[in-house]
Design a protein around this motif. Structure first.
Motif, mmCIF file in Angstrom:
data_model
loop_
_atom_site.group_PDB
_atom_site.id
_atom_site.type_symbol
_atom_site.label_atom_id
_atom_site.label_comp_id
_atom_site.label_asym_id
_atom_site.label_seq_id
_atom_site.Cartn_x
_atom_site.Cartn_y
_atom_site.Cartn_z
ATOM 1 N N PHE A 1 0.804 -1.222 0.000
ATOM 2 C CA PHE A 1 0.000 0.000 0.000
ATOM 3 C C PHE A 1 0.842 1.280 0.000
ATOM 4 N N ARG A 2 2.142 1.128 0.212
ATOM 5 C CA ARG A 2 2.982 2.303 -0.014
ATOM 6 C C ARG A 2 3.635 2.243 -1.395
ATOM 7 N N GLY A 3 3.571 1.092 -2.049
ATOM 8 C CA GLY A 3 4.230 0.946 -3.337
ATOM 9 C C GLY A 3 3.307 1.103 -4.528
ATOM 10 N N GLU A 4 1.992 1.014 -4.295
ATOM 11 C CA GLU A 4 1.046 1.129 -5.401
ATOM 12 C C GLU A 4 0.616 2.583 -5.592
ATOM 13 N N PRO A 5 0.300 2.965 -6.826
ATOM 14 C CA PRO A 5 -0.251 4.311 -7.036
ATOM 15 C C PRO A 5 -1.561 4.445 -6.257
ATOM 16 N N GLU A 6 -1.757 5.584 -5.608
ATOM 17 C CA GLU A 6 -2.965 5.801 -4.806
ATOM 18 C C GLU A 6 -4.209 5.650 -5.674
ATOM 19 N N LEU A 7 -4.090 6.156 -6.901
ATOM 20 C CA LEU A 7 -5.216 6.118 -7.817
ATOM 21 C C LEU A 7 -5.688 4.679 -8.053
ATOM 22 N N LEU A 8 -4.721 3.777 -8.166
ATOM 23 C CA LEU A 8 -5.051 2.374 -8.423
ATOM 24 C C LEU A 8 -5.833 1.787 -7.261
ATOM 25 N N TYR B 1 -9.394 3.209 -7.385
ATOM 26 C CA TYR B 1 -10.187 2.538 -8.413
ATOM 27 C C TYR B 1 -10.563 1.130 -7.966
ATOM 28 N N LEU B 2 -9.586 0.458 -7.346
ATOM 29 C CA LEU B 2 -9.817 -0.918 -6.933
ATOM 30 C C LEU B 2 -10.988 -0.984 -5.956
ATOM 31 N N ALA C 1 -7.823 14.292 -2.274
ATOM 32 C CA ALA C 1 -8.157 14.974 -3.528
ATOM 33 C C ALA C 1 -8.352 13.965 -4.660
ATOM 34 N N LEU C 2 -7.702 12.802 -4.534
ATOM 35 C CA LEU C 2 -7.759 11.819 -5.614
ATOM 36 C C LEU C 2 -9.119 11.144 -5.703
#
Lengths: 248, 271, 243
Positions: free
Chosen positions: A73-80, A83-84, A187-188
């Motif tokens: 959870f620190r390595g994945e894009p927040e956006l992903l 969306y998930l 914001a995302l």
């Protein structure tokens, strides 16, 4: 000079637009942003302390789970992640609802966007909070724990009387950083349709064609939110570490 | 100042030989605190001057004013007769007028620090070669050869490819002395070279310093090692509260302390 | 489990990896340039430079990257002089360039703080020794300050680079079909978001883990002086955790 003229036009239209209702909308946007951030921080605090405990555990399996959680959870894009939880949540809800027959076989049951958003941001926040809690726990003076054991305190008592207050005290500055990170991550979730500040600014920019004005306003409002929180956390730090200061 | 200063001045060679270092009326304040209240000193070729004094007496500051690591507020410093030119800075403090001149003079005054200050990202050999190649612009091969010879001399040649953090304090300080020697300096400045060492490591560093003194190097040594001051140096200078309290022949000074302050100082050490 | 679907999705997303890496690389490269300038201004000792850097860092760290991206992409085109500029307009009308600009400006703020901290952490004594041996300010910086500061900055810098990998995904919101954009399109077409996003997630994670490994290796190579001395070095130190 063209630049200055442009700027003056922007300023003069700004007031009119804000007075025409966008001002109130933006205020609601701030409220939603704060709501998302606070709920996410709370979700993150629960998850973060559990993950920190797992990472500190003597059991290899638990440690692996904790490490994986923070790495993912620190390595994945927040956006992903967002969306998930939003689209993935919709996929699961729809599947369940269709199979139980509560909606038609072509209908879609949407994930509530606020819920999906705070879950995603909360889980990301939890990964960072876990690191903060772990660091704070490791910074506790070993002697204090030994002393607690020497006085015959049970594990629960040691946890409640020594560990929790100390971890909280040491964690305050780190939590301040996570709080700012979480405000920015919130914001995302505008992409999922939560009417927080970013989405409100987006709507305003699109419908009035004054993107410069509204995105600048949004930027300033985020700056205000992140910088106002700094003195609050400093005050909290002073409060939680009052026993470490000289008496007045 | 006592009469001994005048006596010491008289003992300097009467021939018009230029002193290697000459310091006149050096003054320096840190804020409101006046650390140096007008210090003068002359070192001739081959002199080994031990500078003694309790902590806060200004001895390190004086040494650091000579190679301009601290900028004196007033007074003059000459190296080999060459005056280090100063000018008035915008904030009212003195500053070096020509930084090139300062750099050129510093290259002639190798300094050995209390905490060694070896460059931690370079091996010992690289530490010895860095300044000669980049400051003196000497060919690298020649510098390497000299560096190895110097490391043999101070007895740590086997450690030439070590990084400083991997060596004992005594070895680091010997490496630092070799690094200073690699510059072929006219004068060597030692700023409490043994104060940061464990007692059992002091001896190996002092032995190297003694051998340097014996081969006739010009050395200014700020130190707490009374044995070194008495037996090795050619002159002892005692600073007290930012002033030169007394100067003289080491044997003479230790046998008959010229001032009550110096007497007190050595009495404290012998306790 | 539909293995073919996973494979084909994986492959489609991977085909967008070069574009992601392109955004990533230029964002980092320009970010490094700007950060160097900011650090220099901050360290120069001029009050004006210091205030500018402080303000810059405050603004770019205090607001979300998404706002900065929208402001640059949608906001700046409001200015006539931007639309009429032969230099600015080709850059600012292109969503890809805008993403790179936003990322570079944003990371520069964080990096300049990292570099400032690293410069301040260089031991004063070692700089002083360089002075005492007659090194000029430039030689001192090149031989002593810079190599030490770079090693000190590396761990925090690698974390920042990983944040930048994650930030490239924002390009998808301004219609760039990099990995995230591609994944989103597949997800919309197939309505199987969990499978698609998992595929993309695996690729992002592997990418970030490799970057972390790479930095850990560079750090290891660059800090022999922080490792055990030669005769003990048979015991290889575990690679430090970076993520």
């Amino acid at each position: 000079m063209e630049f200055l003229n442009d700027l003056r036009d922007q300023v003069s239209t700004a007031y009119a637009l804000l007075a025409a209702g966008w001002g109130v909308q933006l205020l609601w946007g701030i409220a939603w942003t704060l709501a998302v951030t606070i709920v996410s921080m709370l979700i993150g605090a629960v998850l973060g302390s559990l993950v920190a405990a797992a990472k500190l555990s003597h059991r290899g399996g638990l440690r692996f789970i904790g490490e994986s959680y923070t790495t993912v959870f620190r390595g994945e894009p927040e956006l992903l992640i967002i969306y998930l939880f939003y689209y993935g949540g919709t996929q699961v809800l729809t599947g369940v609802a269709r199979s139980t027959g509560s909606i038609g076989s072509t209908d879609i049951l949407n994930m509530p966007s606020f819920l999906g958003g705070v879950l995603a941001v909360g889980i990301i926040s939890g990964a960072y909070q876990a690191e903060v809690f772990r660091g704070s726990f490791l910074a506790i003076h070993r002697g204090e724990l030994e002393a607690a054991r020497a006085y015959g305190m049970s594990a629960w008592l040691r946890f409640r009387l020594v560990i929790v207050p100390q971890v909280l005290r040491l964690a305050v500055p780190g939590l301040g950083n996570v709080w700012q990170l979480t405000i920015k991550d919130s914001a995302l979730i505008s992409v999922t349709g939560v009417a927080e500040l970013m989405l409100t600014a987006n709507k305003a920019a699109r419908s009035t064609h004054h993107s410069l004005l509204f995105y600048t306003l949004a930027g300033i409002l985020y700056l205000v939110m992140t910088s106002v929180s700094t003195p609050i956390f400093e005050k909290a730090e002073r409060y939680t570490s009052r026993s470490f200061m000289r008496p007045k | 100042m006592s009469a001994n200063v005048a006596a010491a001045a008289k003992s300097a060679p009467a021939s018009g030989e230029t002193p290697a270092i000459s310091v006149k009326d050096l003054r320096k304040c840190f804020g409101d605190h006046e650390v140096l209240k007008g210090i003068s000193l002359e070192a001739h070729k081959g002199d080994v001057i031990s500078i003694l004094g309790s902590s806060g007496s200004g001895k390190s500051t004086m040494l650091r004013c000579i190679n301009l690591l601290e900028t004196p507020d007033s007074g003059e410093v000459r190296v080999d007769g060459e005056l280090i030119k100063m000018k008035q800075g915008r904030d009212g403090h003195q500053m070096p007028a020509d930084i090139r001149q300062v750099e050129r003079i510093r290259a002639n005054l190798a300094m050995v620090f209390q905490s060694f200050n070896l460059w931690s990202h370079m091996t010992v050999l690289e530490n010895l070669v860095a300044a000669p190649t980049h400051v003196l612009k000497r060919p690298r091969a020649e510098c390497l050869e000299q560096a190895e010879a110097l490391l043999k001399r101070v007895g740590i040649w086997e450690r030439r490819n070590y990084y400083p953090p991997h060596m004992s304090g005594g070895q680091q300080q010997r490496a630092a002395i070799a690094r200073a020697l690699a510059m072929n300096p006219k004068v060597m400045l030692f700023d409490e070279p043994t104060s940061a060492l464990d007692p059992e490591l002091v001896g190996e560093v002092l032995r190297v310093m003694r051998s340097l003194a014996e081969e006739g190097r010009t050395m200014l040594v700020v130190t707490h090692e009374m044995g070194f001051a008495r037996d090795v140096s050619s002159k002892v200078m005692f600073l007290h509260r930012g002033e030169v309290d007394s100067v003289g022949e080491p044997k003479e000074m230790f046998a008959r302390p010229p001032t009550p302050q110096f007497k007190q100082f050595i009495a404290n050490f012998n306790k | 489990m539909d293995f073919d679907f996973y494979l084909s999705t994986m492959w489609s997303v991977l085909k967008a990896l070069p574009l992601t890496l392109e955004i990533w690389f230029f964002g980092i490269a320009f970010g490094l340039l700007i950060a160097t300038g900011l650090t220099w201004m901050r360290a120069s000792g001029y009050k004006l430079g210091e205030y500018f850097t402080r303000g810059y860092v405050f603004i770019f760290r205090g607001s979300p990257l998404l706002v900065q991206l929208y402001l640059i992409y949608f906001g700046l085109s409001q200015f006539d002089f931007v639309r009429h500029s032969p230099v600015l307009w080709p850059i600012l009308r292109d969503p890809m360039y805008c993403t790179i600009v936003a990322m570079a400006l944003n990371t520069a703020a964080y990096e300049s703080e990292i570099f400032r901290g690293a410069l301040r952490a260089v031991p004063v004594g070692q700089i002083e020794a360089a002075k005492a041996f007659g090194m000029s300010a430039f030689t001192r910086f090149r031989l002593v300050t810079l190599p030490i500061a770079l090693r000190l900055a590396l761990p925090a810098y690698s974390t920042e680079i990983i944040l930048m990998t994650k930030a490239t995904a924002l390009a998808s919101v301004v219609t760039i079909m990099e990995m995230m954009g591609t994944a989103q399109k597949i997800q919309h077409d197939t309505f199987r978001p969990i499978e698609v996003l998992t595929c993309a997630g695996v690729i992002y994670l592997l990418l970030n883990l490799s970057i972390a490994r790479l930095f850990a290796w560079v750090e290891y190579r660059l800090s022999p002086h922080l490792r055990p001395p030669p005769e003990q070095s048979q015991q290889i130190k575990p690679v430090p955790e970076v993520l």
